[in-house]
Design a protein around this motif. Sequence first.
Motif, PDB file in Angstrom:
ATOM      1  N   ARG A  96     -84.265 -27.264  82.999  1.00  0.00           N
ATOM      2  CA  ARG A  96     -84.349 -26.386  84.170  1.00  0.00           C
ATOM      3  C   ARG A  96     -85.719 -26.474  84.846  1.00  0.00           C
ATOM      4  N   THR A 115     -84.764 -24.059  88.087  1.00  0.00           N
ATOM      5  CA  THR A 115     -83.479 -24.055  88.782  1.00  0.00           C
ATOM      6  C   THR A 115     -82.643 -22.836  88.422  1.00  0.00           C
ATOM      7  N   ARG A 135     -83.302 -28.191  92.656  1.00  0.00           N
ATOM      8  CA  ARG A 135     -83.259 -29.428  91.885  1.00  0.00           C
ATOM      9  C   ARG A 135     -84.300 -29.436  90.775  1.00  0.00           C
TER      10      ARG A 135
END
Length: 459
Positions: A96, A115, A135
């Motif tokens: 993440r 994210t 992203r």
Amino acid sequence: MAGRLATGRRRAAALTALGALALTAAPAAAGVAPPPAPGPLPSAAQTLGADKASAQLLRALQRDLRLTPRQAAARLVNEAEAGTRAGRLRTMLGERFAGAWVSGATSSELTVATTDSGDVPAIEAQGAKAVVVGRALSELRAVKARLDATARRVETSGTPVWYVDVRANRVVVQAVNEAAAAAFAEAAGLRGRDVGVRLSANRPRALDDIVGGDAYYVDDRVRCSVGFSVTKDQQQGFATAGHCGGPGASTTGYNMVPQGTFQASTFPGKDMAWVGVNSGWTATPDVRAEGGRRTQVAGSAQALVGSSVCRSGSTSGWHCGVIEQHDTSVSYAEGTVDGLTQTTVCGEPGDSGGPYVAGAQAQGVASGGTGDCTSGGTTFYQPINPLLADYGLVLTTTSSQAALPAPQNGAASGAWAAGRVYETGTTVTHGGVRYQCLGEHQAQGPWTPDATPALWQRI
């Protein structure tokens, strides 16, 4: 949303608990005197030498970043501490994680992107600003990798630079016009939303005919610069730019005294090389700074985007700026070089191969750039850690003048060893305990995982 925030609170609580465990001693057994309390572990600033920066470095930061003496000193300490916190959060967030950077003239506020909004409380618990983006860093790097591969088969004169911009959460192509950017992205099979465009007429060039610390000459023709002193087994030498010379090329130092030979060189693709010197030369941790005086390096811990960085060059002297992007690709006339770091430090022909330092930490050797030190410009450096790892070199530092054991970089995990280059997230064993690396660096002798929480986290 409530579920995600709750998850974030649990993550923050777990992180807090982990910190408490690390600071709390186990109770002594009945009837057994407890061992003496260990002394306090060094902070990140103490580990990296950021709290004892040289006067030359501080003066250059004051001049180029327009800081007061107190602001310059505070910035270096804050940047070092931010790097350790970013490393902890990167390992915790895993896939993440979307990047980290510092900002602010003196406060060096750390921002960490994720994210997942559920990570916000955990990030803020580490004193960082949280940004939720679309992203992950791994996805951005995958997009850039497609551009890297495409550049090996198409013309890139109209798109000389491309990089991962963590602050904008996208891959950016620097192009001479929109059409060139669109053609490059299309050739890579990328859509408009995948790539941002920055228009600029500037085209970087390799800074040939150069020197960065002390001057040296290649085959009595090209002038280049000593980057950082290194050793390999019993051979002493220095790191420099690959475009300065090929394997086997001979070098001479000041007053044209015979010096050494290029042992290995890579350019383009990368811009790295190292020269093995004759017995009359001695490797030192010194870098030529303001007014010909010297500053020294203590290691090679990689600085964050937004951190201050200084460069030494024989043409333009000693200058400072900030790191703008890591993992930048640059298309020179001779070919594309990947994995460079982009900075706001100025540079001129004659500065290639010279050293970049952040505080007391070696960062890389000068590759190329645009502009000059009168009107300003952009420069790129080849990061030092990949150079050390690729060639099996040991950086000469203040903490270890003697040659360390030959680095063993093949394994992703195993016993910790001085001289090995460790990437963020690598796990090692030391003293029967497992640790995870918080920031890319070459391990110095005193930097054992149990003694440097700035670089290692117990797992």
